[in-house]
Design a protein around this motif. Sequence first.
Motif, PDB file in Angstrom:
ATOM      1  N   VAL A   1       0.849  -1.201   0.000  1.00 33.10           N
ATOM      2  CA  VAL A   1       0.000   0.000   0.000  1.00 33.10           C
ATOM      3  C   VAL A   1       0.882   1.248   0.000  1.00 33.10           C
ATOM      4  CG1 VAL A   1      -1.822   1.271   1.186  1.00 33.10           C
ATOM      5  CG2 VAL A   1      -1.833  -1.238   1.175  1.00 33.10           C
ATOM      6  N   GLY A   2       0.809   1.981  -1.128  1.00 32.90           N
ATOM      7  CA  GLY A   2       1.705   3.103  -1.371  1.00 32.90           C
ATOM      8  C   GLY A   2       2.936   2.572  -2.100  1.00 32.90           C
ATOM      9  N   LEU A   3       2.739   2.184  -3.378  1.00 34.38           N
ATOM     10  CA  LEU A   3       3.857   1.649  -4.191  1.00 34.38           C
ATOM     11  C   LEU A   3       5.019   2.634  -4.218  1.00 34.38           C
ATOM     12  CD1 LEU A   3       5.163  -0.184  -6.430  1.00 34.38           C
ATOM     13  CD2 LEU A   3       3.788   1.102  -8.089  1.00 34.38           C
ATOM     14  N   GLY A   4       4.710   3.921  -4.355  1.00 35.47           N
ATOM     15  CA  GLY A   4       5.740   4.964  -4.317  1.00 35.47           C
ATOM     16  C   GLY A   4       6.866   4.665  -5.274  1.00 35.47           C
ATOM     17  N   ALA A   5       8.087   4.580  -4.757  1.00 31.98           N
ATOM     18  CA  ALA A   5       9.268   4.310  -5.577  1.00 31.98           C
ATOM     19  C   ALA A   5       9.633   2.832  -5.529  1.00 31.98           C
ATOM     20  CB  ALA A   5      10.427   5.178  -5.102  1.00 31.98           C
ATOM     21  N   ALA A   6       8.694   1.986  -5.121  1.00 29.75           N
ATOM     22  CA  ALA A   6       8.793   0.516  -5.221  1.00 29.75           C
ATOM     23  C   ALA A   6       9.882  -0.127  -4.362  1.00 29.75           C
ATOM     24  CB  ALA A   6       8.956   0.087  -6.679  1.00 29.75           C
ATOM     25  N   ALA A   7      10.346   0.539  -3.319  1.00 30.90           N
ATOM     26  CA  ALA A   7      11.375  -0.102  -2.482  1.00 30.90           C
ATOM     27  C   ALA A   7      10.784  -1.325  -1.762  1.00 30.90           C
ATOM     28  CB  ALA A   7      11.928   0.891  -1.469  1.00 30.90           C
TER      29      ALA A   7
ATOM     30  N   TYR B   1       2.132  -1.578   4.823  1.00 29.97           N
ATOM     31  CA  TYR B   1       1.311  -0.357   4.874  1.00 29.97           C
ATOM     32  C   TYR B   1       2.223   0.855   4.965  1.00 29.97           C
ATOM     33  CZ  TYR B   1      -2.977   2.223   5.579  1.00 29.97           C
ATOM     34  OH  TYR B   1      -4.042   3.079   5.403  1.00 29.97           O
ATOM     35  N   ASP B   2       2.340   1.603   3.851  1.00 28.05           N
ATOM     36  CA  ASP B   2       3.364   2.648   3.779  1.00 28.05           C
ATOM     37  C   ASP B   2       2.879   3.933   3.114  1.00 28.05           C
ATOM     38  OD1 ASP B   2       5.908   3.706   4.152  1.00 28.05           O
ATOM     39  OD2 ASP B   2       6.771   2.738   2.401  1.00 28.05           O
ATOM     40  N   PRO B   3       1.738   4.477   3.567  1.00 26.57           N
ATOM     41  CA  PRO B   3       1.362   5.799   3.059  1.00 26.57           C
ATOM     42  C   PRO B   3       2.209   6.874   3.743  1.00 26.57           C
ATOM     43  CG  PRO B   3      -0.362   4.941   4.512  1.00 26.57           C
ATOM     44  CD  PRO B   3       0.802   3.983   4.575  1.00 26.57           C
TER      45      PRO B   3
ATOM     46  N   GLY C   1      -6.365  10.622   5.631  1.00 24.70           N
ATOM     47  CA  GLY C   1      -7.462   9.743   5.201  1.00 24.70           C
ATOM     48  C   GLY C   1      -7.116   8.261   5.242  1.00 24.70           C
ATOM     49  N   LEU C   2      -5.830   7.928   5.235  1.00 25.06           N
ATOM     50  CA  LEU C   2      -5.451   6.517   5.255  1.00 25.06           C
ATOM     51  C   LEU C   2      -5.200   5.992   6.669  1.00 25.06           C
ATOM     52  CD1 LEU C   2      -3.270   5.873   2.082  1.00 25.06           C
ATOM     53  CD2 LEU C   2      -5.690   5.582   2.455  1.00 25.06           C
ATOM     54  N   TRP C   3      -5.542   6.801   7.682  1.00 21.83           N
ATOM     55  CA  TRP C   3      -5.253   6.399   9.062  1.00 21.83           C
ATOM     56  C   TRP C   3      -6.463   6.468   9.970  1.00 21.83           C
ATOM     57  CZ3 TRP C   3      -0.312   4.697  10.032  1.00 21.83           C
ATOM     58  CH2 TRP C   3       0.662   5.017   9.066  1.00 21.83           C
TER      59      TRP C   3
END
Length: 268
Positions: free
Chosen positions: A60-66, A151-153, A161-163
């Motif tokens: 959750v929160g693909l971001g920079a895919a780390a 879970y990494d927003p 909103g994600l919490w």
Amino acid sequence: MAFTLVTVASGARSLRSLEHGETFHPVVGPMIEAHGLHVAQSRLVERAQEMSGPFVIWDVGLGAAANAVAVLDAFRGVAARVELHSFDCTLEPLVFAREHAAELNYLMPWLPQLDALLSSGTAEAGSVRWYFHQGDFREIPTAPAPHAILYDPYSPAANPGLWTLQHFTRLRKVLTEPCTLTNYSRSTAVRVTLALAGFFVGRGSATGEKDQTTIAATHRELLVAPLDAAWLGRVRRSTRGAALRESVGPGPISEEDFRALSGGILFQ
Ligand SMILES: C[S@@+](CC[C@H](N)C(=O)[O-])C[C@H]1O[C@@H](n2cnc3c(N)ncnc32)[C@H](O)[C@@H]1O
């Protein structure tokens, strides 16, 4: 430009969101945090090897895919069927990271998979099938029920909103398989919110400057260090123990929530 590259304390390179004022995986850097906080702590490989059907991971929160890349690294050469479902409302950080792959380094072994994901929304890496779902994670997606959620927003301050209790309650309802949820927060309010949403909650492993983080689960057996009565006492005394709700600011926990927390699944 919405992102910039930064060097964190360990010397690793990472992304910083200029809009949210937050660095991805600060202090120890992307790979150490992704592996320690999410892959190792959730025992992804061991649990996947015990399953006959696919082991499903929500990123959750693909971001920079780390975090996603840490999963691909961990399952290299492992004979276990894995579905990795990555969620984000935007591909902007991933596109930025792809442009700076050589400086970030961790993406380099997985460039073909990254390019496939960016162009078609799906990729394969050994036994892992990787899917991207673009959208707002507050509208809980309809992907197969997960066994682990990374879970990494952004933080509750930047990404409220994600919490919220409402959001975690809706998320908990779709968890029909035994599932862990790992996160970098150690905040009392986040833990209270997860517990009121119906999760078992435990102390998570240390990362960077944090001596502990948070791991939640659908089943108590998935936790190494469930929160205990001493923690409950600290919640009562905390000036910031209130559950996270839309349009309610920080403060002490309400009597009603404290009663629900002490009588809830965590303390039975
Ligand atoms: C801290 S970054 C994630 C870092 C990433 N896990 C990594 O390993 O590089 C947070 C991500 O959450 C995403 N995000 C924020 N709000 C969201 C929402 N409502 N739905 C889906 N994704 C969201 C952001 O776009 C951002 O990419």
